[in-house]
Design a protein around this motif. Structure first.
Motif, PDB file in Angstrom:
ATOM      1  N   CYS A  21      -4.522  35.205  38.553  1.00  0.00           N
ATOM      2  CA  CYS A  21      -5.690  36.319  38.091  1.00  0.00           C
ATOM      3  C   CYS A  21      -5.919  36.173  36.998  1.00  0.00           C
ATOM      4  O   CYS A  21      -4.947  36.705  36.547  1.00  0.00           O
ATOM      5  CB  CYS A  21      -5.628  37.646  38.416  1.00  0.00           C
ATOM      6  SG  CYS A  21      -6.373  38.215  37.622  1.00  0.00           S
ATOM      7  N   GLY A  53      -7.152  38.052  35.366  1.00  0.00           N
ATOM      8  CA  GLY A  53      -7.273  39.104  34.984  1.00  0.00           C
ATOM      9  C   GLY A  53      -5.912  39.681  34.501  1.00  0.00           C
ATOM     10  O   GLY A  53      -6.489  40.648  33.032  1.00  0.00           O
ATOM     11  N   CYS A  54      -5.106  39.598  35.210  1.00  0.00           N
ATOM     12  CA  CYS A  54      -4.313  40.424  34.590  1.00  0.00           C
ATOM     13  C   CYS A  54      -2.617  39.761  35.318  1.00  0.00           C
ATOM     14  O   CYS A  54      -1.789  39.447  34.448  1.00  0.00           O
ATOM     15  CB  CYS A  54      -3.575  40.970  35.906  1.00  0.00           C
ATOM     16  SG  CYS A  54      -3.277  40.965  38.048  1.00  0.00           S
ATOM     17  N   CYS A  88      -6.529  40.134  44.363  1.00  0.00           N
ATOM     18  CA  CYS A  88      -5.783  40.506  43.245  1.00  0.00           C
ATOM     19  C   CYS A  88      -4.401  41.724  43.739  1.00  0.00           C
ATOM     20  O   CYS A  88      -5.452  42.845  44.017  1.00  0.00           O
ATOM     21  CB  CYS A  88      -6.573  40.610  41.580  1.00  0.00           C
ATOM     22  SG  CYS A  88      -5.358  41.111  40.969  1.00  0.00           S
ATOM     23  N   THR A 113      -2.580  43.331  41.703  1.00  0.00           N
ATOM     24  CA  THR A 113      -2.754  44.932  41.232  1.00  0.00           C
ATOM     25  C   THR A 113      -4.254  45.271  41.261  1.00  0.00           C
ATOM     26  O   THR A 113      -4.157  46.378  41.392  1.00  0.00           O
ATOM     27  CB  THR A 113      -3.226  43.883  39.886  1.00  0.00           C
ATOM     28  OG1 THR A 113      -2.006  43.102  39.362  1.00  0.00           O
ATOM     29  CG2 THR A 113      -2.896  45.209  38.717  1.00  0.00           C
ATOM     30  N   CYS A 125      -7.520  46.270  37.534  1.00  0.00           N
ATOM     31  CA  CYS A 125      -7.800  44.983  36.904  1.00  0.00           C
ATOM     32  C   CYS A 125      -9.474  44.170  37.074  1.00  0.00           C
ATOM     33  O   CYS A 125      -9.626  44.844  37.789  1.00  0.00           O
ATOM     34  CB  CYS A 125      -6.835  43.652  37.774  1.00  0.00           C
ATOM     35  SG  CYS A 125      -7.434  42.206  37.393  1.00  0.00           S
TER      36      CYS A 125
HETATM   37 ZN   LIG Z   1      -5.644  40.798  38.295  1.00  0.00          ZN
END
Ligand SMILES: [Zn+2]
Length: 434
Positions: free
Chosen positions: A215, A217-218, A241, A243, A252
């Motif tokens: 991912c 994003g995170c 994802c 998270t 996220c």
């Molecule tokens: Zn993520």
């Protein structure tokens, strides 16, 4: 010899300290050192300020109680997590309550209220005599695990389980905790009966799972999942994802899950353009192996130097011990010298392992390249046809070439592949999904 003596001394010291701890537990006292107190309790201390027992910490015990009650009422661990997060800090101080934390609370006998008659056979007569016959007790066990140092440098530890006959039971008075035997037992039962969710990998090989797809994003690995509109219809497969899934949609920025077929074919379109051409693939492998060699400055030569230094250290150790035996080096100085030599030795041995690791990595790449070429020669036309590579083989290839696919919060995916640097093949490729 000095070295032998000091090690023996060390062993005795550890033994004495363990004996002290066990006798403390046998006296019915909990241990204050090394470990955090169990969640929901605070230490009671003797006149010297030493931790000797547990008393209920009401605020935290209310949280424990809430966990047991929710689970006994049929809530899932996930629901418990969502209720706690953001409201109550986890035992370790962080914001997130892990499944393991919740499970270990539920299974911990320190929270299971036992009557006097049940506690009495677990403890010595002396301790039993001090128990309140009307109170209920949880059991804190000493000696369930033994930990050993694995390495001096990294402080890594090995944890081993001890058989129950080696445990020492320490009763903990649960008065004021609000814990009820029935609720605790029901919560445990609910957790054990809960059907284990069928893994999303069933029925399909997810070629981007296992450390290939991340991912953006995170930074966590993307997890395969499947969904269907209703029972009886076919599953659709996704990567999502973790998270976002477990902590809520604000945790996220990644917008959505990714259809597995779509991402996988985008990745394969790109990679197969290179790997189905033996010439391009060979060039890519050569470049990567060369890059690794340069990055590791000739691991073969370094290995030689490290091995030589290790032999020297063994000599130094022997010399120091001989000096000590002749009375030319006092025991304290000897201990310091031996300690330093041991530290150097551990560091060098780790370096040696790392060199071997690099060598093995390069050797594995070479072997894989050779195997690919053999299959180009004998594997028939399949090797040159991207459509004839099964998912398992693609997955193995991605792992070997160190591919990294990143889900972009802005949409689409990015690929990073250290093999390919030229712009034509695109070391980094962006795709934008509609
Ligand atoms: Zn993520």
């Amino acid at each position: 010899m000095g070295g032998v003596l000091s090690r023996e001394d060390q062993r005795k010291r550890v033994e004495r300290s363990l004996m002290g701890k066990r006798s403390k537990a046998r006296k019915g006292e909990v241990l204050g050192a090394a470990f955090r107190q169990r969640y929901g309790f605070k230490y009671t201390r003797n006149e010297n300020g030493m931790a000797v027992g547990y008393a209920v910490n009401e605020d935290k015990m209310a949280v424990v109680l809430g966990i047991f009650e929710m689970l006994a009422d049929g809530a899932s661990i996930h629901q418990v997590q969502r209720r706690l997060e953001g409201h109550v800090p986890a035992p370790g101080g962080g914001e997130m309550w892990s499944r393991t934390t919740i499970r270990s609370i539920v299974e911990d006998d320190v929270y299971l209220p036992l009557a006097y008659d049940e506690v009495e056979p677990l403890v010595s007569a002396e301790i039993a005599a001090r128990l309140d016959r009307d109170a209920e007790y949880g059991i804190w066990y000493y000696g369930r695990h033994t930990t050993r140092r694995k390495s001096h440098r990294t402080k890594a530890r090995l944890v081993e389980k001890n058989p129950p006959e080696k445990w020492t039971a320490v009763p903990v008075n649960l008065s004021g905790s609000g814990l009820r035997r029935k609720v605790v037992e029901r919560a445990r039962q609910m957790l054990r009966d809960r059907p284990v969710r069928e893994p999303a990998t069933v029925g399909r090989f997810n070629e981007l799972s296992g450390g290939l797809f991340y991912c953006g994003g995170c930074g966590k690995a993307m997890v395969p999942d499947r969904r269907r509109r209703k029972t009886g219809t076919a599953y659709l497969y996704y990567y999502r994802c973790e998270t976002k899934h477990s902590r809520g949609k604000d945790a996220c920025p990644l917008p959505r899950s990714y259809r597995a077929e779509v991402v996988e074919s985008e990745v394969w379109d790109y990679i197969s353009a290179v790997v189905t051409s033996p010439e391009r693939l060979n060039a890519a492998f050569e470049r990567e192996i060369e890059r690794l060699r340069i990055a590791n400055r000739d691991p073969g030569r370094e290995m030689e130097a490290v091995t030589k230094r290790l032999t020297e250290l063994a000599e130094e150790r022997k010399r120091a011990q001989v000096l000590a035996v002749r009375g030319l080096l006092d025991p304290d100085d000897l201990a310091v010298q031996l300690g330093r030599i041991t530290e150097d030795k551990v560091a060098l041995e780790e370096r040696l392992e790392a060199c071997k690791g690099h060598n093995e990595h390069i050797a594995a790449l070479e072997a894989y390249r050779d195997a690919l070429f053999i299959s180009y020669l004998f594997g028939g036309p399949g090797m040159h046809d991207p459509l004839q590579w099964p998912p398992e083989k693609r997955h193995a290839l991605y792992k070997q070439i160190g591919l990294k696919v990143i889900a972009d919060p802005e949409g689409g995916i990015r690929m990073e592949w250290s093999f390919v640097e030229d712009a034509e093949a695109g070391g980094v490729l962006d795709t934008t999904r509609s």
